[in-house]
Enzyme design. Sequence first.
Site, short mmCIF file in Angstrom:
data_model
loop_
_atom_site.label_atom_id
_atom_site.label_comp_id
_atom_site.label_asym_id
_atom_site.label_seq_id
_atom_site.Cartn_x
_atom_site.Cartn_y
_atom_site.Cartn_z
CE1 TYR A 33 24.99 -37.23 -31.64
CE2 TYR A 33 23.72 -37.35 -29.61
CZ TYR A 33 24.50 -36.63 -30.50
OH TYR A 33 24.79 -35.32 -30.23
CE LYS A 148 21.13 -35.86 -31.71
NZ LYS A 148 21.86 -34.71 -31.20
CD GLU A 180 24.37 -26.75 -34.35
OE1 GLU A 180 23.21 -27.12 -34.07
OE2 GLU A 180 25.11 -27.38 -35.13
CG LEU A 204 21.07 -31.74 -35.16
CD1 LEU A 204 21.58 -32.86 -36.05
CD2 LEU A 204 21.03 -32.18 -33.71
N1 PDD Z 1 22.06 -32.51 -28.75
N2 PDD Z 1 22.53 -28.82 -32.20
C1 PDD Z 1 23.41 -29.74 -31.78
C2 PDD Z 1 24.82 -29.62 -32.23
C3 PDD Z 1 23.00 -30.78 -30.91
O1 PDD Z 1 23.88 -31.69 -30.51
C4 PDD Z 1 21.65 -30.81 -30.49
C5 PDD Z 1 21.13 -31.90 -29.58
C6 PDD Z 1 20.77 -29.82 -30.94
C7 PDD Z 1 19.31 -29.80 -30.57
O2 PDD Z 1 18.60 -30.83 -31.22
P1 PDD Z 1 17.31 -31.48 -30.57
O3 PDD Z 1 16.36 -30.36 -30.28
O4 PDD Z 1 16.80 -32.39 -31.61
O5 PDD Z 1 17.77 -32.17 -29.31
C8 PDD Z 1 21.24 -28.84 -31.81
C9 PDD Z 1 21.66 -33.63 -27.91
C10 PDD Z 1 20.62 -33.28 -26.92
C11 PDD Z 1 22.90 -34.25 -27.29
O6 PDD Z 1 23.88 -34.35 -28.01
O7 PDD Z 1 22.88 -34.66 -26.12
#
Ligand code: PDD
Length: 284
Positions: A33, A148, A180, A204
Amino acid sequence: MSRIVYVNGEYLPEEAAKVSVFDRGFLFADAVYEVTSVLGGKLIDFAGHAARLSRSLGELEMENPLTEAEWLAVHREMVARNGLEDGLIYLQVTRGAADRDFAFPEAATPTVVLFTQSKPGLAESPAAKTGIKVASVPDIRWGRRDIKTVQLLYPSMAKMAAKKLGADDAWLVEDGFVTEGSSNNAYIVKGGTIVTRNLGTEILHGITRAAVLRFAREAQMKVEERPFTVEEAQGADEAFVTSASAFVMPVVAVDGAVLGDGTPGPVALRLREIYLEESRKAAV
Ligand code: PDD
């Protein structure tokens, strides 16, 4: 009001949007996703999300069902059909529907779903003014967090555990180091130096992370990409997290230890401002 949802090439009222009970996303979490934010009706960091989607699919030996130009067109159509000003676009690609079998099906057609979440004033979140509190919990997710996938049960449990501890979100800890946040990347700031976990399979590769580190370096801030412990975080001047949905969110307490004077730190606030300003300018 009913949203318009995209399912496999069709734009449908959400009540009419359906996927198969045999879908591997449902049965095996065999799906990836992306979440892209929308500010003022425009997509933030779209190219980064499209590139990471392509990489996640490749790592799972799944075909990318659309070209980048087609993905952009679908995202824009979703913004238009839902009259989305500020909010999020969620996109999911699964390996498709097939009779249940651990082996990947020979020929399954990927399932593609997109929906919007309207969040008026997303960039003016009250939490950004007060900062959030985080609580550490063990990181027991699988070993390929760089992909992801929709395997989000543990991050969901971690967030609930953090809430039970009186915090707003969880920081995940593995082998003594913070990897994280439950759905964001984690940072501390000490003596003006920004420290965040180095890229690898343990985290991620955040699209917001990449942009924020670039802006930080352009603003002559010192950045160290390395693991840090909860103890180091508790002794930091400030901390923050980044994600497509929270942008740069200040962290004011780690496991009950208050950072600085307990209000958002200057580096986090400055980076939030730069990120929002530059990303709005580059939005498509
Ligand atoms: N989540 N780490 C994890 C485990 C995440 O699920 C996310 C993002 C990030 C940040 O990635 P980015 O900057 O590309 O959004 C880091 C999204 C927002 C979610 O699951 O809703």
